[in-house]
Design a protein around this motif. Structure first.
Motif, mmCIF file in Angstrom:
data_model
loop_
_atom_site.group_PDB
_atom_site.id
_atom_site.type_symbol
_atom_site.label_atom_id
_atom_site.label_comp_id
_atom_site.label_asym_id
_atom_site.label_seq_id
_atom_site.Cartn_x
_atom_site.Cartn_y
_atom_site.Cartn_z
ATOM 1 N N HIS A 175 -27.136 3.790 4.153
ATOM 2 C CA HIS A 175 -27.337 3.917 5.600
ATOM 3 C C HIS A 175 -28.812 3.752 5.956
ATOM 4 C CE1 HIS A 175 -23.469 6.577 5.608
ATOM 5 N NE2 HIS A 175 -23.207 5.293 5.442
ATOM 6 N N ARG A 176 -29.689 4.279 5.123
ATOM 7 C CA ARG A 176 -31.124 4.138 5.409
ATOM 8 C C ARG A 176 -31.572 2.688 5.217
ATOM 9 N NH1 ARG A 176 -34.492 9.482 3.426
ATOM 10 N NH2 ARG A 176 -33.199 11.019 4.499
ATOM 11 N N ARG A 177 -31.056 2.039 4.181
ATOM 12 C CA ARG A 177 -31.426 0.635 3.967
ATOM 13 C C ARG A 177 -30.958 -0.240 5.116
ATOM 14 N NH1 ARG A 177 -29.251 1.179 -1.208
ATOM 15 N NH2 ARG A 177 -27.676 -0.406 -0.700
ATOM 16 N N VAL A 178 -29.759 0.009 5.612
ATOM 17 C CA VAL A 178 -29.246 -0.769 6.740
ATOM 18 C C VAL A 178 -30.142 -0.600 7.960
ATOM 19 C CG1 VAL A 178 -27.352 -0.901 8.400
ATOM 20 C CG2 VAL A 178 -26.848 -0.828 5.958
ATOM 21 N N GLY A 179 -30.539 0.643 8.251
ATOM 22 C CA GLY A 179 -31.417 0.870 9.393
ATOM 23 C C GLY A 179 -32.744 0.162 9.235
ATOM 24 N N ARG A 180 -33.332 0.223 8.026
ATOM 25 C CA ARG A 180 -34.615 -0.452 7.811
ATOM 26 C C ARG A 180 -34.464 -1.966 7.913
ATOM 27 N NH1 ARG A 180 -35.438 3.727 3.829
ATOM 28 N NH2 ARG A 180 -34.543 2.372 2.214
ATOM 29 N N ALA A 181 -33.361 -2.496 7.390
ATOM 30 C CA ALA A 181 -33.161 -3.949 7.436
ATOM 31 C C ALA A 181 -33.009 -4.449 8.873
ATOM 32 C CB ALA A 181 -31.930 -4.325 6.611
ATOM 33 N N LEU A 182 -32.229 -3.727 9.684
ATOM 34 C CA LEU A 182 -32.054 -4.155 11.073
ATOM 35 C C LEU A 182 -33.357 -3.997 11.852
ATOM 36 C CD1 LEU A 182 -28.507 -2.717 11.854
ATOM 37 C CD2 LEU A 182 -29.157 -5.119 11.580
ATOM 38 N N ALA A 183 -34.095 -2.930 11.580
ATOM 39 C CA ALA A 183 -35.385 -2.769 12.255
ATOM 40 C C ALA A 183 -36.335 -3.890 11.855
ATOM 41 C CB ALA A 183 -35.985 -1.405 11.914
ATOM 42 N N GLY A 184 -36.288 -4.282 10.574
ATOM 43 C CA GLY A 184 -37.126 -5.393 10.130
ATOM 44 C C GLY A 184 -36.718 -6.714 10.734
ATOM 45 N N ILE A 202 -23.609 -12.599 14.421
ATOM 46 C CA ILE A 202 -23.012 -12.757 13.090
ATOM 47 C C ILE A 202 -24.074 -12.557 12.008
ATOM 48 C CG2 ILE A 202 -21.892 -14.400 11.537
ATOM 49 C CD1 ILE A 202 -20.505 -15.611 13.988
ATOM 50 N N GLU A 203 -25.275 -13.073 12.257
ATOM 51 C CA GLU A 203 -26.343 -12.942 11.268
ATOM 52 C C GLU A 203 -26.722 -11.471 11.061
ATOM 53 O OE1 GLU A 203 -28.837 -13.962 8.318
ATOM 54 O OE2 GLU A 203 -27.373 -15.239 9.341
ATOM 55 N N SER A 204 -26.661 -10.671 12.129
ATOM 56 C CA SER A 204 -26.957 -9.230 11.969
ATOM 57 C C SER A 204 -25.908 -8.577 11.078
ATOM 58 C CB SER A 204 -27.018 -8.544 13.336
ATOM 59 O OG SER A 204 -25.737 -8.503 13.959
ATOM 60 N N ALA A 205 -24.652 -9.042 11.166
ATOM 61 C CA ALA A 205 -23.618 -8.514 10.280
ATOM 62 C C ALA A 205 -23.908 -8.903 8.835
ATOM 63 C CB ALA A 205 -22.248 -9.028 10.712
ATOM 64 N N ARG A 206 -24.365 -10.130 8.612
ATOM 65 C CA ARG A 206 -24.714 -10.552 7.258
ATOM 66 C C ARG A 206 -25.888 -9.728 6.718
ATOM 67 N NH1 ARG A 206 -23.584 -16.272 8.988
ATOM 68 N NH2 ARG A 206 -21.689 -16.898 7.858
#
Length: 844
Positions: A513-522, A662-666
């Protein structure tokens, strides 16, 4: 609670140099919240003296009434001659004693007094009002000249007479410290903080109760466990509260009213026991305490006609209610104001008073006060706990002041009705405070601190502690430990960081969950945290079918808002609301994301039982609670609107579209180590032609994990969103299961890459993802990556057909590929694509 320092010194011999700030620091260290220390008399300097008005001359010819006065100020002006003063006030007459500011004085607000000519006369000073001296409301004279009692000596210092210089501590009393809503309680805390003896104002000689006092009948001993009544007769109706009492009431935040009322308020502030005074001539029959009859009516002192509830505790006489117990008295037994008969000159008013000092149930008083929206100084104290043992002393103190200040006589009758009760004893190990605080206080310190609080302590290793009557908040060993710790000083507790047991870090799920948040923020998304509540209206705006599972919600019994009474079944309503709110505030290029739980009832939930509070729930009871909960999967969602790439000197920008969703889902799937398959779909609230279903392989089966794309125009219009807004939502729990465990760094080959391009013609309805999957599988292990770089539709390839051009990169980890090997891998990929999708090479 406002505490004048001069009043506090009557009960504790504080060092002469001790200031209000010093006392504040000590009390804060002892656990009291002293918010401010007010400096009274700041900016005021003399000479300020008492004068007697000798003459008053009315000056005419001016827009407002003006008076020219001569005032005798004794020898304070060094000449002994009358002081000439021009004054505009009219509430004083010849012979009155007033406060005079002589030339050279400075009043609050830097108002300097000097000799000056005004209205054609020379004015040498000023006759002062309470407002001008910064005193507030002194018995209703705030907006007029202060008229002092006739016996006041002329020429004396008025700053000492009116106690103009003082410091007032403003204490925010917490609900468990009700005893500090009195000078007695604050003085006890001050004495303990300084290690000084306390002169307890409640230690009075009180006569024993007898049978010829005013009759009292208690019909509800649970609501009133103690009632003391005393009678004073022969009172002077013209008697007024002395200045010292008025000033103390003012400093404590109360307005002087009349002598009898001021005395009851003064004793309440002093001892913490609310009192009430009845005009005995207005009472009929004995005083009673009972529950009100439903619908019963009576008028309180504030003039309001109130309809009583059956749970209200009332004071009565033979006619009915005369007061709301512990809250406010009734108008029918109010102390009468003095009046002068215009014909005979006789002064009429209350001459006989019955004093009530009772102890009422705090819960009953609190409910009555809230039911009638009638908070009073008395109810505030009863709600927080009043010392029941102080009732007799408070009644005696009131009687003494009435006799002293109003010339009355105390009748010998003393009424005291007491319900039997036992002292509250708490058993505690002597080292319990040590174990709570992690500090070795020792038995002697524990016993000494508890005795300073007022407890009786007996025993050695096992202590039997009897709590004092004024501390109803002491019930358990932890309460006693808190008293020891706060008096020893919270600031003296050592700061020790807890040592976590080894091997208990974040779980794999939390790390994801933390990695997902950091990836989307990035990736440029901003996290938005929303309330997990939705209403039926937003589901209608989404265009969900009647049988859609997202319409099956968990409804709250006590929702925050009636418009959103249910728990969310999707993250999109909250995110789209945040998007609309930010657009309305001027932000137009937005990319928001949220991760959180949604609530999907299965219909198999059970009704949970009531858990016990005297022990830890068993594993079976906890499992029973879990069975009552709905399914709560964790999801991730994104929404986009406006420009995804800004325009500038580097080139033109581009708007956000379905491909970005779609790219955000990837991006999310990549953090879970899963690979998504994208297919066209029709799913509300997305546009039917621009909606993608997202699949991942979970436990060996291809599983739907979410959707992405452009929102339906009807949804965009209904929600007030920007045109072409896009959204994505996936289930993180499923992606976690689809992942291949810990991500491994790729092995980088040092050998060159071989690139082969293929253009395949397929039917227009064939998804590019299916073609790509076939090419990837057919190419085998040598394929490093595949990329779709062109899509073409036109007459050259025929109607209903499209051309998909892919770049295939081949590389071997241990050698340089030959042309034949790369071509063979390409041909195998094309063959499998043709077999599965009907694709043929363009131009073949």
């Amino acid at each position: 609670m406002r505490v004048p320092l001069s009043w506090l010194r009557e009960y504790v011999d504080l060092p002469a140099a001790e200031t209000g700030r010093d006392v504040q620091a000590r009390l804060v260290s002892a656990g009291l919240e002293v918010e401010t220390v007010e400096q009274l008399g700041a900016g005021l300097t003399g000479p300020l003296v008492v004068g007697r008005v000798l003459t008053v001359e009315e000056l005419t010819g001016f827009k407002k009434p003006i008076r020219f006065c001569t005032v005798d100020v004794g020898r304070s002006n060094e000449t002994g001659e009358p002081q000439e003063i021009v004054c505009g006030a009219r509430n004083f007459a010849v012979g009155d004693k007033v406060v005079v500011a002589l030339p050279g004085s400075v009043l609050p607000g830097d108002f300097r007094i000097a000799e000056r000519k005004t209205y054609g006369r020379m004015s040498r000073g000023m006759i002062c009002s309470a407002d001008e001296l910064g005193m507030g409301d002194l018995g209703g004279a705030a907006h007029g000249i202060i008229v002092l009692p006739p016996e006041t000596e002329v020429g004396i210092d008025a700053t000492e007479l009116l106690e103009l210089y003082d410091e007032v501590l403003d204490i925010a009393v917490t609900p468990d410290r009700g005893y500090c809503l009195s000078m007695r309680g604050v003085a006890r805390e001050t004495a303990t903080a300084y290690g000084l003896p306390l002169r307890d104002p409640a230690l009075l000689d009180v006569p024993a109760p007898n049978s010829y006092g005013y009759r009292v009948r208690i019909a509800d001993p649970a609501g009133c466990d103690r009632f003391t009544a005393r009678t004073v007769v022969g009172l002077d109706p013209e008697a007024r509260s002395p200045i010292w009492m008025q000033r103390r009431l003012q400093k404590a935040g109360m307005r002087p009213i009349s002598l009898a009322v001021d005395i009851t308020n003064y004793v309440m502030l002093e001892l913490g026991q609310p009192l009430h005074a009845y005009d005995r001539n207005r009472l009929e029959g004995p005083i009673g305490v009972r529950r009100a009859e439903p619908g019963e009516k009576f008028t309180t002192l504030d003039g309001a006609r109130r309809v009583l509830d059956a749970e209200d505790l009332v004071i009565t006489d033979s006619r009915g209610p005369i007061g709301l117990a512990g809250v406010m008295g009734g108008a029918n037994t109010e102390i009468a104001d003095s009046e002068t008969d215009p014909e005979t000159g006789e002064v009429r008013g209350t001459t006989e008073i019955v004093v009530e000092a009772a102890h009422f149930d705090p819960v009953s008083v609190a409910r009555t006060a809230r039911r009638h929206r009638l908070s009073s100084e008395a109810s505030r104290r009863f709600e927080r706990g009043v010392d029941p043992q102080a009732a007799a002393a408070a009644a005696q103190r009131t009687v003494d002041l009435l006799v002293l200040l109003a010339g009355g006589t105390a009748e010998a009758g003393v009424t005291e009705v007491v319900a039997p009760s036992a002292p509250r004893t708490i058993r505690m190990r002597a080292d319990h405070p040590d174990r709570v605080a992690g500090v070795a206080y020792g038995r002697e310190t524990v016993v000494r601190r508890l005795q300073e609080v007022g407890c009786d302590v007996h025993g050695q290793d096992e202590l039997a502690v009897t709590a004092p009557s004024w501390r109803p908040d002491l019930h358990a060993p932890n309460d006693l430990a808190e008293e020891v710790i706060r008096l020893e000083g919270y600031e003296n507790l050592p700061s020790t960081l807890p040592t976590p047991p080894s091997g208990r870090g974040l779980t794999h799920r939390r790390r994801l969950h933390r990695r997902v948040g950091r990836a989307l923020a990035g990736a440029g998304y901003v996290e938005a945290l929303n309330y997990p509540f939705i209403g039926e209206a937003v589901l209608d705006q989404f265009g969900l079918d009647a049988g859609d599972p997202r319409r099956t919600v968990v409804t709250l019994v006590n929702p925050i808002s009636d418009e959103e009474p249910a728990l969310r079944t999707t993250l999109l309503p909250g995110l789209l609301s945040a998007l609309r709110r930010n657009v309305g505030r001027g932000s137009h290029d937005l990319a928001l994301f949220e991760t959180g739980l949604v609530f999907r009832p299965t219909g198999e939930e059970t009704v949970p039982g009531v858990l016990p509070v005297d022990r830890r729930p068993t594993d079976e009871e906890i499992a029973m609670l879990d069975a009552a909960l709905p399914h709560q999967p964790r999801r991730a969602a994104t929404v986009l609107a406006g420009a995804r790439e800004q325009a500038g000197w580097w080139g033109g920008g581009r708007p956000a579209d379905w491909a970005d969703a779609i790219e955000s889902a990837r991006t999310v799937a990549a953090e879970a180590g899963a690979e998504l398959t994208v297919r066209a779909d029709r799913h509300a609230p997305w546009h039917p032609g621009r909606c993608a279903a997202l699949y991942a392989t979970v436990d060996g089966e291809e599983t739907l994990v979410g959707h992405a794309g452009e929102l339906h125009p009807r949804v965009v219009k209904a929600l007030g969103l920007p045109e072409r807004s896009c959204a994505m939502e996936v289930e993180l729990d499923l992606l976690e299961r689809a992942g291949e465990g810990a991500l491994r760094a790729p092995r980088i080959s040092t050998f060159p890459v071989a690139t082969q391009d293929v253009a395949l013609v397929v039917d227009s309805g064939v998804p590019a993802a299916d073609v790509e999957r076939a090419l990837r599988e057919g190419a085998g292990e040598l394929l490093e990556s595949i990329r779709l770089f062109d899509v073409f539709e036109g007459e050259q390839i025929g109607g209903g057909r499209k051309s998909l051009a892919y770049a295939l990169r081949f590389r071997a980890p241990d050698r340089t590929l030959t042309v034949e090997e790369a071509s063979a891998a390409r041909d195998a990929a094309v063959a499998l694509a043709g077999e599965r999708t009907g694709a043929v090479l363009r131009g073949a």
